[in-house]
Enzyme design. Structure first.
Site, short mmCIF file in Angstrom:
data_model
loop_
_atom_site.label_atom_id
_atom_site.label_comp_id
_atom_site.label_asym_id
_atom_site.label_seq_id
_atom_site.Cartn_x
_atom_site.Cartn_y
_atom_site.Cartn_z
N ALA A 46 -23.86 -14.06 22.41
CA ALA A 46 -22.93 -14.61 23.16
C ALA A 46 -21.90 -13.75 24.19
CB ALA A 46 -22.06 -15.59 22.28
N GLY A 51 -18.61 -8.58 19.20
CA GLY A 51 -19.74 -7.62 18.89
C GLY A 51 -20.67 -7.38 20.31
N CYS A 52 -20.97 -8.61 20.99
CA CYS A 52 -21.71 -8.40 22.09
C CYS A 52 -20.95 -7.59 23.08
CB CYS A 52 -21.97 -9.94 22.66
SG CYS A 52 -22.75 -10.91 21.36
N THR A 53 -19.44 -7.69 23.15
CA THR A 53 -18.51 -6.85 24.37
C THR A 53 -18.98 -5.46 24.06
OG1 THR A 53 -17.20 -8.75 24.63
CG2 THR A 53 -16.31 -6.56 25.10
N ALA A 56 -22.37 -4.64 25.01
CA ALA A 56 -22.44 -4.56 26.66
C ALA A 56 -21.90 -3.17 27.21
CB ALA A 56 -22.08 -5.69 26.99
#
Length: 163
Positions: A46, A51-53, A56
């Protein structure tokens, strides 16, 4: 797809499933657009989550050196285009993020399946990275990767950084 098909993971030497998805600007992006180049396709749960930030931004910060080594990066999530657009803008991401709202591509890549969180079992996106070579063949497949430190580990696994 049945659950057994959805959880079938790719391995080195497999043909990478073709896809055509919309990016954060609504443009169509196909794996075939990258034929002749090495592509890192990473699946994340998401946009705009911690974590995804982190993951990325690690790809963003490593993009120039990855590209210098011949790799392109594509991020894929079940987020809609408008959410991806905000994520790209907020984090100044410099590579395409692709919307896989029906998770068909994640299923084809083995990145959708059973997950467990605090004792709860559910279906969702499994953080995964698939490296596709110039001919469209999987050269590396990693599943259940960690968001933090993943890009550094991937660089080592690809032989781009010393162990």
């Amino acid at each position: 797809m049945s659950t057994s098909e959805a959880t079938a993971r790719l391995s080195t030497g497999d043909r990478a499933p073709e896809f055509n998805l919309s990016d954060a600007a609504g443009n169509s992006v196909a794996l075939a657009d990258y034929r002749g180049q090495k592509v890192i396709v990473y699946f994340y749960p998401a946009a705009s989550t911690p974590g995804c930030t982190k993951q990325a931004c690690d790809f963003r910060d490593s993009l120039a050196s990855l590209q210098a080594s011949g790799y392109q990066v594509l991020g894929v999530s079940p987020d809609g285009v408008s959410k991806l657009e905000k994520f790209v803008a907020n984090e100044e991401l410099n590579f395409p993020l692709l919307s896989d709202e029906d998770h068909a591509v994640a299923e084809a890549y083995g990145a959708w399946g059973e997950k467990k969180n605090y004792g709860r079992v559910y279906e969702g996106l499994i953080r995964s990275t698939i490296v596709v070579d110039e001919e469209g063949t999987v050269s590396l497949a990693q599943y259940n990767v960690r968001a933090t430190g993943h890009v550094a580990k991937l660089r080592r696994d690809l032989g781009l950084d010393p162990k």
